[in-house]
Design an enzyme around this catalytic site. Structure first.
Site, PDB file in Angstrom:
ATOM      1  N   LYS A   8       1.505  -5.014   3.474  1.00  0.00           N
ATOM      2  CA  LYS A   8       0.187  -5.494   3.066  1.00  0.00           C
ATOM      3  C   LYS A   8      -0.246  -6.747   3.819  1.00  0.00           C
ATOM      4  O   LYS A   8      -1.398  -7.160   3.712  1.00  0.00           O
ATOM      5  CB  LYS A   8       0.159  -5.746   1.551  1.00  0.00           C
ATOM      6  CG  LYS A   8       0.244  -4.456   0.743  1.00  0.00           C
ATOM      7  CD  LYS A   8      -0.320  -4.621  -0.647  1.00  0.00           C
ATOM      8  CE  LYS A   8      -0.382  -3.262  -1.328  1.00  0.00           C
ATOM      9  NZ  LYS A   8      -0.991  -3.281  -2.643  1.00  0.00           N
TER      10      LYS A   8
ATOM     11  N   LYS B  94      -1.311   9.474   1.120  1.00  0.00           N
ATOM     12  CA  LYS B  94      -1.265   9.807  -0.303  1.00  0.00           C
ATOM     13  C   LYS B  94      -2.622   9.494  -0.947  1.00  0.00           C
ATOM     14  O   LYS B  94      -3.349   8.617  -0.474  1.00  0.00           O
ATOM     15  CB  LYS B  94      -0.133   9.053  -1.003  1.00  0.00           C
ATOM     16  CG  LYS B  94      -0.439   7.615  -1.330  1.00  0.00           C
ATOM     17  CD  LYS B  94       0.562   7.060  -2.328  1.00  0.00           C
ATOM     18  CE  LYS B  94       0.114   5.702  -2.826  1.00  0.00           C
ATOM     19  NZ  LYS B  94      -1.003   5.769  -3.778  1.00  0.00           N
TER      20      LYS B  94
ATOM     21  N   LYS C  60      -6.332   5.038  -5.090  1.00  0.00           N
ATOM     22  CA  LYS C  60      -7.598   4.515  -5.619  1.00  0.00           C
ATOM     23  C   LYS C  60      -8.391   3.842  -4.512  1.00  0.00           C
ATOM     24  O   LYS C  60      -9.607   3.935  -4.444  1.00  0.00           O
ATOM     25  CB  LYS C  60      -7.317   3.455  -6.695  1.00  0.00           C
ATOM     26  CG  LYS C  60      -6.721   3.969  -7.965  1.00  0.00           C
ATOM     27  CD  LYS C  60      -6.465   2.773  -8.897  1.00  0.00           C
ATOM     28  CE  LYS C  60      -5.113   2.842  -9.540  1.00  0.00           C
ATOM     29  NZ  LYS C  60      -4.364   1.597  -9.514  1.00  0.00           N
TER      30      LYS C  60
HETATM   31  P1  ATP Z   1      -4.124   1.311  -4.909  1.00  0.00           P
HETATM   32  O1  ATP Z   1      -4.843   2.078  -3.823  1.00  0.00           O
HETATM   33  O2  ATP Z   1      -4.957   0.255  -5.598  1.00  0.00           O
HETATM   34  O3  ATP Z   1      -2.745   0.838  -4.484  1.00  0.00           O
HETATM   35  P2  ATP Z   1      -2.872   3.613  -6.157  1.00  0.00           P
HETATM   36  O4  ATP Z   1      -3.688   4.849  -6.353  1.00  0.00           O
HETATM   37  O5  ATP Z   1      -1.881   3.603  -5.043  1.00  0.00           O
HETATM   38  O6  ATP Z   1      -3.898   2.405  -6.071  1.00  0.00           O
HETATM   39  P3  ATP Z   1      -1.123   2.149  -7.959  1.00  0.00           P
HETATM   40  O7  ATP Z   1      -1.791   1.338  -9.038  1.00  0.00           O
HETATM   41  O8  ATP Z   1      -0.635   1.456  -6.729  1.00  0.00           O
HETATM   42  O9  ATP Z   1      -2.153   3.332  -7.541  1.00  0.00           O
HETATM   43  O10 ATP Z   1       0.068   2.996  -8.591  1.00  0.00           O
HETATM   44  C1  ATP Z   1       0.176   3.344  -9.962  1.00  0.00           C
HETATM   45  C2  ATP Z   1       1.289   4.394 -10.106  1.00  0.00           C
HETATM   46  O11 ATP Z   1       0.860   5.669  -9.600  1.00  0.00           O
HETATM   47  C3  ATP Z   1       2.599   4.051  -9.362  1.00  0.00           C
HETATM   48  O12 ATP Z   1       3.690   4.354 -10.203  1.00  0.00           O
HETATM   49  C4  ATP Z   1       2.595   4.973  -8.150  1.00  0.00           C
HETATM   50  O13 ATP Z   1       3.927   5.321  -7.744  1.00  0.00           O
HETATM   51  C5  ATP Z   1       1.823   6.200  -8.671  1.00  0.00           C
HETATM   52  N1  ATP Z   1       1.058   6.885  -7.610  1.00  0.00           N
HETATM   53  C6  ATP Z   1       0.013   6.336  -6.921  1.00  0.00           C
HETATM   54  N2  ATP Z   1      -0.514   7.241  -6.063  1.00  0.00           N
HETATM   55  C7  ATP Z   1       0.214   8.387  -6.198  1.00  0.00           C
HETATM   56  C8  ATP Z   1       0.143   9.701  -5.569  1.00  0.00           C
HETATM   57  N3  ATP Z   1      -0.784   9.988  -4.664  1.00  0.00           N
HETATM   58  N4  ATP Z   1       1.044  10.642  -5.956  1.00  0.00           N
HETATM   59  C9  ATP Z   1       1.986  10.351  -6.903  1.00  0.00           C
HETATM   60  N5  ATP Z   1       2.108   9.140  -7.524  1.00  0.00           N
HETATM   61  C10 ATP Z   1       1.232   8.171  -7.186  1.00  0.00           C
HETATM   62 MG    MG Z   2      -0.763   1.740  -4.553  1.00  0.00          MG
END
Ligand code: ATP
Ligand code: MG
Length: 323
Positions: free
Chosen positions: A113, A195, A198
């Site tokens: 990051k 992946k 958000k």
């Molecule tokens: P950001 O883009 O803000 O990092 P994010 O979608 O990656 O958001 P996080 O808040 O970082 O979400 O992660 C919350 C949980 O969801 C974590 O336990 C992470 O391992 C899981 N997770 C996030 N994206 C995925 C995905 N595409 N597939 C499976 N698990 C996921």
């Molecule tokens: Mg994330």
């Protein structure tokens, strides 16, 4: 029988998508049956990203609604807001004193990051994040931490922190272990090499509370390939069919793909229909949850954990000679 303690949190940084559900939330719902569970909204951890303060409160309420709509039951688990418990921040300051700074600089998440910016543009919160996470975990004597593979290093750091503190001041904290589950990695609809996240943007994700028309539109725009079912986009859509559709239907599309006659319009229509059905309970549940209800759940959670953290902080302060 005393149940083992489990703790985990999600950052309120945007709407939850089906990746968050399969990677984290669905698992939380299963765990609440067999463990003493604490699930929190990690608002302090979300401050390290750029954000609009006007939206933060709504993001918190929205995530709490997601927790309940997905099936977390405040009678079976404790749900609270991290910043309602100032002792998390207090403990993190104390724990910071036993961690060499080199441990923080070698965290992969920090490196990733911060790699695109000079260090004078990287906030200290990003570096300090794993210590706050250690405080979240060690505060509750949590034995197991349900996380995705990306968080392994941070749980290991929490173990190091517990050990360093215990060696220096006497046995105080349990060394937590990560708890992995089958954690399907769901990929972006538009860039299936990445992946689903958000932060990638609305059309990359199926949000848990997307309306049927929105789901149809997003799936119709998802990238595919030329029909052999081997492209990443098609692979992702077939994975989604495997999760959301009946086994018979899944088999039908797998056979089409094997014979190189995958019909994407059919695949997408089926997937959109099954996604809409799968998410309908969640969508309807979420609409029924009021802001008032969330206020009460978080206030009850705060009350429950206040007793635990007060006792733990008294022990910690005694160990280090400030109480
Ligand atoms: P950001 O883009 O803000 O990092 P994010 O979608 O990656 O958001 P996080 O808040 O970082 O979400 O992660 C919350 C949980 O969801 C974590 O336990 C992470 O391992 C899981 N997770 C996030 N994206 C995925 C995905 N595409 N597939 C499976 N698990 C996921
Ligand atoms: Mg994330």
């Amino acid at each position: 029988m005393i149940k083992e303690i489990i703790l985990s949190g999600i950052r309120p940084t945007g709407r939850l998508h089906i990746g968050n559900y399969f990677g984290a939330l669905k698992n939380f719902v299963n765990l609440q049956k067999d463990y003493q569970c604490f699930f929190f909204i990690a608002d302090l951890h979300s401050l390290n990203e750029s954000f609009d303060p006007k939206e933060k409160h709504q993001q918190i309420v929205n995530l709490a609604k997601d927790y309940l709509a997905a099936g977390l039951d405040p009678k079976k688990c404790t749900i609270f807001l991290q910043s309602d418990i100032p002792q998390h921040a207090e403990l993190s300051v104390i724990l910071g004193s036993v961690v060499p700074v080199a441990y923080l600089f070698r965290m992969t998440q920090f490196k990733e990051k911060s790699s695109d910016r000079a260090l004078d543009k990287v906030n200290a919160g990003l570096l300090y994040y794993p210590i706050l996470m250690a405080a979240d975990i060690l505060m509750y004597d949590a034995a197991k931490i349900p996380v995705g593979l990306d968080q392994t290093q941070h749980v290991e750091l929490a173990r190091d922190v517990a050990r360093f503190f215990n060696n220096k001041y006497g046995q105080t904290f349990i060394e937590p272990k990560p708890l992995y589950t089958d954690n399907p990695k769901i990929m972006s609809l538009l860039e299936p090499a990445k992946k689903m996240s958000k932060s990638l943007g609305d059309n990359h994700c199926i949000y848990l509370d997307d309306e049927p028309e929105v789901i149809k539109k997003k799936i119709s725009k998802a990238v595919t390939d030329t029909g052999d079912g081997k492209g990443l986009g098609a692979k992702n859509l077939l994975n989604l069919i495997a999760i959301f559709s009946e086994p018979k239907i899944n088999q039908q599309f797998l056979t089409q793909a094997k014979n190189k006659e995958l019909k994407y319009s059919e695949l997408k229509e089926q997937l959109a229909t099954d996604l809409i059905n799968y998410l309908s309970d969640f969508r309807e549940n979420k609409k029924k949850i009021t802001n008032q209800q969330i206020k009460k759940v978080l206030a009850d959670g705060q009350k429950k954990v206040e007793k635990i953290v007060t006792a733990k902080m008294a022990t910690v302060k005694k160990r280090i000679g400030i109480a």
